[in-house]
Design a protein around this motif. Structure first.
Motif, mmCIF file in Angstrom:
data_model
loop_
_atom_site.group_PDB
_atom_site.id
_atom_site.type_symbol
_atom_site.label_atom_id
_atom_site.label_comp_id
_atom_site.label_asym_id
_atom_site.label_seq_id
_atom_site.Cartn_x
_atom_site.Cartn_y
_atom_site.Cartn_z
ATOM 1 N N ASP A 19 111.960 47.177 -0.008
ATOM 2 C CA ASP A 19 111.619 47.082 -1.489
ATOM 3 C C ASP A 19 110.593 47.914 -1.699
ATOM 4 N N TRP A 20 110.579 49.392 -1.992
ATOM 5 C CA TRP A 20 109.482 49.990 -2.092
ATOM 6 C C TRP A 20 109.190 50.553 -3.490
ATOM 7 N N ARG A 59 103.468 45.697 -0.675
ATOM 8 C CA ARG A 59 104.751 45.294 -0.213
ATOM 9 C C ARG A 59 104.923 45.490 1.114
ATOM 10 N N GLN A 92 101.807 50.668 -0.760
ATOM 11 C CA GLN A 92 101.145 50.206 -2.144
ATOM 12 C C GLN A 92 100.648 51.618 -2.571
ATOM 13 N N ALA A 122 107.521 38.680 2.233
ATOM 14 C CA ALA A 122 107.800 39.785 1.118
ATOM 15 C C ALA A 122 108.156 39.029 -0.214
ATOM 16 N N ASP A 125 103.361 36.830 -2.708
ATOM 17 C CA ASP A 125 102.039 37.799 -3.167
ATOM 18 C C ASP A 125 101.053 37.288 -2.011
#
Length: 290
Positions: A19-20, A59, A92, A122, A125
């Motif tokens: 999940d980028w 992430r 990031q 993931a 946070d």
């Protein structure tokens, strides 16, 4: 410590999570340059790592991969022909750092556990928004119950991300001089003749770590055979294959053999470890659980 790895076994990639941010795709280098099939990200010269601020959370992504070993890897407690490892990526602001979360089975870790913990992370946070907060991130991971493999893999990936963000190799980021790292070559446990043959194939003056602890009375013969086959420094590692008495009184002749300085005898966390270290006539390295 492992023998050279062959190409990954076909159909063994297991893409669990990727999940980028979309901008990551805009920073990849030529298609031919990759790490285990994943594009390398261009080194960015943005600004010093300590001054970058971002509200974008870090992430996490990973790939589990089964690797076939070029030859069996044999120690006192196991014989491996393949290993499963988990390659970790943290991202990031369009940059990606790479690490490896290699589970240690003897510590109760597994690839499934690593993937499960990464999936949990993931969805949170927990990594925050500042990759350079390495100590803080590690403290949060420990409090969350993350395994040593997960913590190590993320730590390596975060260091890589910090270096890419600063436009510096990690050794310079840490203020270290550039130099060559000498790695110890592992000679798997086998018969004295097999181990001597493996040692003879090593580069000249290579440092070797001999796997011992078969409890067949041949450990001293193994050390002698390897010593005759190579001239470089030797260390021995019984991987918990000796009990405390055997560690305090190693196989006959082992103490008199030159070039066998270090040995890990008892299992991780064995309370007798300090006694072995204090009584040994040679330097001893004590391993401990992560």
């Amino acid at each position: 410590g492992h023998p050279l790895l062959q190409r990954p076994a076909e159909q063994q990639y297991d893409e669990q999570h990727d999940d980028w941010p979309e901008q990551v795709a805009h920073h990849v280098v030529d298609e031919g340059e990759s790490v285990h099939g994943h594009p390398l990200v261009l080194l960015s010269s943005q600004t010093d790592v300590t001054t970058v601020t971002s509200n974008e959370r870090i992430r996490v992504a990973w790939t589990a991969c089964k690797l076939e070993l070029a030859e069996p890897f044999v120690i006192a407690r196991a014989s491996l022909r393949e290993v499963t490892t988990v390659f970790v990526r943290v991202g990031q602001r369009g940059l990606v750092g790479y690490g490896e979360a290699r589970p240690a089975g003897y510590l109760g870790e597994s690839a499934d556990q690593v993937r499960r913990q990464l999936a949990e992370l993931a969805a949170t946070d927990l990594l925050g928004t500042e990759p350079a907060d390495l100590a803080g991130i590690q403290a949060r991971l420990r409090a969350h119950g993350a395994s040593g493999a997960v913590r190590a893999g993320l730590d390596a990936a975060l260091h890589d991300l910090c270096g890419r963000r600063a436009g510096l190799p990690v050794y310079r980021l840490l203020g270290l001089p550039r130099g060559r790292v000498r790695s110890m070559r592992t000679v798997s446990l086998g018969s004295p003749g097999q181990m001597a043959s493996s040692a003879a194939r090593l580069p000249p003056r290579a440092m070797a770590k001999l796997k011992l602890g078969a409890r067949d009375g041949l450990d001293a013969d193994r050390v002698r055979a390897v010593r005759a086959a190579m001239a470089g420094p030797l260390a021995v590692d019984a991987n918990g294959g000796w009990d405390l008495n055997e560690a305090l009184a190693p196989p006959a002749g082992a103490r008199r053999l030159p070039g066998a300085p270090d040995r890990a005898a008892a299992g991780p966390g064995d309370p007798g470890g300090p006694a072995v270290k204090a009584a040994a006539a040679m330097p001893v390295i004590l391993a401990r659980p992560a």
